[in-house]
Design an enzyme around this catalytic site. Structure first.
Site, short mmCIF file in Angstrom:
data_model
loop_
_atom_site.label_atom_id
_atom_site.label_comp_id
_atom_site.label_asym_id
_atom_site.label_seq_id
_atom_site.Cartn_x
_atom_site.Cartn_y
_atom_site.Cartn_z
N CYS A 164 -32.98 4.45 21.57
CA CYS A 164 -31.79 5.09 20.98
C CYS A 164 -30.83 5.53 22.08
CB CYS A 164 -32.20 6.21 20.03
SG CYS A 164 -30.99 6.45 18.73
N HIS B 90 -35.85 3.51 16.44
CA HIS B 90 -37.00 4.29 16.94
C HIS B 90 -38.32 3.62 16.59
CE1 HIS B 90 -34.79 8.06 17.95
NE2 HIS B 90 -33.92 7.52 17.13
N GLU C 181 -41.12 4.24 17.71
CA GLU C 181 -42.23 5.21 17.73
C GLU C 181 -42.59 5.76 16.34
OE1 GLU C 181 -39.17 5.72 18.81
OE2 GLU C 181 -38.53 7.80 18.67
N1 GLN Z 1 -26.84 10.68 20.42
C1 GLN Z 1 -26.96 9.29 20.13
C2 GLN Z 1 -26.28 8.93 18.81
O1 GLN Z 1 -26.06 9.75 17.98
C3 GLN Z 1 -28.40 8.84 20.15
C4 GLN Z 1 -29.27 9.48 19.11
C5 GLN Z 1 -30.73 9.33 19.36
O2 GLN Z 1 -31.17 9.09 20.49
N2 GLN Z 1 -31.55 9.55 18.35
O3 GLN Z 1 -25.97 7.78 18.58
#
Ligand code: GLN
Length: 544
Positions: free
Chosen positions: A384, A510, A512
Site C-alpha cells: 500500500c 493488503h 496480509e
Molecule cells: N496513505 C495511503 C493512501 O491513502 C496508503 C494507505 C495504506 O497504506 N493503507 O492511499
C-alpha cells in the site's frame, strides 16, 4: 448436525489484554474441527462507528474484510484460525448500535415511545448477535464482548447477554468468562480473589458464568481449581487453565488438553468428537522446526507497537512455516532512517518490507529504504503506502523527477505520480470513505506476480485513497518499473515490479489480510523464499 444455532458469549474480567480473541478463535477452531460450522463475532464497546478512524497506537491494526468493513484486529485472528472469511456482521461497535437506533428513532419507528438503553439499545445488540445465527450458515456463533466486566460502557452488552440466555434457553447459550489468576512471587502463591470478584461483578448484572478460562503463568493445582469452582459457582471441569504459550497457535491444542471443547459441547447438548487438527498440527510442526532462518526488515512508523502490523507479522509466520524457515522480523522506524544510516540499518537484511501507513511522518525514510534495496538487489515487498513509496522513489531517482510525490504528502508537487482518484476528490468525511474491501486484479502473463499467484486473475483487499497516476505509466514502464497487476474495471495499477531486480514488488492492496494457517499467502511465501535465496547467495559470496 444441529437445527438451532447455539450461542457462546466470551466475556473478560480482571484486566484487559488477556487474549479473549485468541481463546474465542481457539475454541472456534476446535468446534470447526469437529464438523460444527462456527463463526466468531466481536462486540466493541467504544463509540467509534468502526476502528477505521483510530490511530494504530490506540487500537492496533485495522483489519479489513472482503466486504470492505474496517474492523477490530481480532477478526484477523478469527480468519487466520478458521480460514473462513468474516464480514461487517462480525464486528459491531457501540457507535454502530447507537447510530442505527437513532436512525430508527428519526424514521419514527418507535411509534412515540421513549427510546432507552433498555430495551432499545439492548434489543439492537441482541438483533446483531442473532443475525449471524439466523443466516443459517452457522451451527455455533461465538460472540466476544470487548472490554472488561465492570466497565460502564460494557453494561448494555452484559444486559443483552442476560436477556438472550433467557430468550434462547439454557441449552442454547452459554457464557465463558476469561480471567487472570496472578502469581505473587513474594508470597509464592497463585491468587483466586480477582477471579472471584470478577465473577461476582458479572453476577451483579444477572449473568452466571458457565465456564471459567483462567490465564496463568503457572499450572493451576487441583485444590485451587476446586476453590474457584466452589466460590464461583461453576463445575470443577469447567475451570479451564490457559497457561502462557510460546505461540498463539498452540492455544487450540492447550484448550483441547484442558477439555474446553468437551465442556462447551456438553453444556450445549451437542455431540463431541475428536477434532481433526491434522493440517493445523502439520503447520505447527513446520513452524517449530525451521531448517534455516532469514531476517526481514519491517519499515514503518508504528513499529513500537507490534499490534499495528499484526497481520503482516502473522503472514510471515505462515509463510515461514510453509518454507520451513524462521522469519526474524526486525522492526525499523522509518522516521529515524536516512541516507547516512541506511547502510548500517539495512545491509544485513535478507529482505525488506515497507509497511502501509497514512500521512507524511517517516515517508522520506521509507523512500531512502526503497532506494537502498533497489540499488543493492535486496528482495523488496511494498504494501500500500510501501508500494506508493516505491513508485515515488523510482520517479525521483530513475526518472529524475526530483519533486515526485504523492498528493497526500505534497499537494503542490509537479510530478504527482501518486494521486487522488477523481471519485475521491470531493470526499470530506474520514470514516469508511476509502477504496475498501475486495477488488479483482488481472495479472500480466509471465510477470513475477503471475508466477507467484499461478493465476490470471486475483482478488485482494484494499484500504487506501491514493492511486498510481496512470499519466506517468508509460514513462515509468519505459524506465524499467512495470505495472503487472491492473484492476480490469477501473484500469488502476495494483502491482508494480522491476524485472531487472531479483525480487522487487509493490502492491497497492493488503495481501496480509488474507493469509491464514490453512492458506498461507503466496506473495509472502515467495518473498520469504526470495529472502532465503538472497541470504544463501550472499553467504556464497562471503565464503568465496
Ligand atoms: N496513505 C495511503 C493512501 O491513502 C496508503 C494507505 C495504506 O497504506 N493503507 O492511499
Amino acid at each position: 448436525m444441529t437445527t438451532t444455532t447455539k450461542y457462546i458469549f466470551v466475556t473478560g474480567g480482571v484486566t484487559s489484554s488477556l487474549g479473549k480473541g485468541i481463546i474465542a478463535a481457539s475454541l472456534a477452531k476446535l468446534l470447526q474441527a469437529q464438523g460444527y460450522r462456527t463463526t466468531i463475532q466481536k462486540l466493541d464497546p467504544y463509540i467509534n462507528i468502526d476502528p477505521g478512524t483510530l490511530n494504530p497506537y490506540e487500537h492496533g491494526e485495522c483489519y479489513v474484510t472482503d466486504d470492505g468493513a474496517e474492523t477490530d484486529l481480532d477478526l484477523g485472528h478469527y480468519e487466520r484460525f478458521l480460514n473462513v472469511a468474516t464480514s461487517q456482521a462480525n464486528n459491531v461497535t457501540t457507535g454502530r448500535i447507537y447510530q442505527s437506533v437513532i436512525d430508527k428513532e428519526r424514521r419514527g419507528e418507535f411509534l412515540g415511545k421513549t427510546v432507552q438503553v433498555v430495551p432499545h439499545i439492548t434489543d439492537e445488540i441482541k438483533e446483531r448477535v442473532q443475525k449471524l445465527g439466523r443466516s443459517g450458515e452457522f451451527d455455533i456463533v461465538i460472540t466476544e464482548i470487548g472490554g472488561t466486566v465492570g466497565d460502564i460502557e460494557s453494561l448494555p452488552y452484559i444486559e443483552a447477554v442476560r436477556q438472550l440466555r433467557w430468550d434462547l434457553g439454557e441449552k442454547n447459550a452459554l457464557v465463558i468468562h476469561l480471567t487472570l489468576v496472578p502469581y505473587l512471587s513474594a508470597a509464592g502463591e497463585l491468587k483466586t480473589k480477582p477471579t472471584q470478584h470478577s465473577v461476582k461483578t458479572l453476577m451483579e448484572s444477572g449473568v452466571q458464568a458457565d465456564i471459567l478460562v483462567c490465564r496463568t503463568e503457572h499450572e493451576l493445582p487441583m485444590d485451587l481449581r476446586r476453590k474457584l469452582a466452589l466460590f464461583c459457582n461453576v463445575r470443577e471441569e469447567a475451570v479451564i487453565q490457559s497457561i502462557d504459550a510460546s505461540t498463539i497457535y498452540d492455544v487450540p491444542n492447550l484448550m483441547l488438553e484442558q477439555g474446553l471443547d468437551t465442556v462447551v459441547l456438553k453444556k450445549l447438548g451437542l455431540e463431541s468428537h475428536t477434532p481433526d487438527l491434522t493440517r493445523w498440527n502439520e503447520f505447527l510442526k513446520r513452524h517449530k522446526n525451521p531448517k534455516s532462518e532469514v531476517t526481514i526488515g519491517l519499515i514503518g512508523k508504528y513499529v513500537e507497537l507490534q499490534d499495528s502490523y499484526k497481520s503482516i507479522l502473522e503472514s510471515f509466520i505462515h509463510a515461514g512455516a510453509e518454507n520451513e524457515v524462521k522469519v526474524n522480523v526486525e522492526p525499523i522506524h522509518s522516521e529515524y532512517l536516512n541516507e547516512d544510516n541506511i547502510h548500517a540499518k539495512l545491509s544485513h537484511l535478507n529482505g525488506v518490507l515497507v509497511a502501509p501507513g497514512f500521512g507524511e511522518r517517516g515517508i522520506e525514510g521509507k523512500i531512502a529504504a526503497v532506494k537502498y534495496v533497489r540499488e543493492n538487489n535486496i528482495p523488496f515487498l511494498g504494501i500500500c503506502l510501501g508500494m506508493q513509496m516505491a513508485v515515488i522513489e523510482f520517479a525521483r531517482n530513475v526518472l529524475n523527477l526530483k519533486d515526485a510525490n504523492s498528493t497526500e504528502m505534497d499537494p503542490e508537487t509537479t510530478s504527482p505520480v501518486i494521486a487522488l482518484m477523481e471519485s475521491q476528490k470531493d470526499v470530506t468525511e474520514k470514516g469508511g470513505t476509502m477504496r475498501l474491501g475486495s477488488w479483482t486484479c488481472s495479472l500480466k502473463v509471465n510477470s513475477m506476480a503471475h508466477k507467484v499467484y499461478k493465476s490470471n486473475s486475483i482478488a485482494e483487499r484494499h484500504r487506501h485513497r491514493y492511486e498510481f497516476n496512470n499519466s506517468f505509466k508509460e514513462q515509468i514502464e519505459a524506465a524499467g518499473m512495470v505495472a503487472t497487476g491492473i484492476n480490469p474495471e477501473t484500469n488502476l495499477v495494483e502491482i508494480v515490479e522491476i524485472p531487472e531486480h531479483p525480487w522487487f514488488m509493490g502492491v497497492q492492496y493488503h495481501p496480509e489480510y488474507k493469509s491464514t494457517v490453512a492458506n498461507p499467502h503466496p506473495l509472502f511465501i515467495a518473498f520469504v523464499k526470495a529472502a532465503l535465496k538472497h541470504k544463501k547467495k550472499n553467504q556464497g559470496v562471503s565464503m568465496a
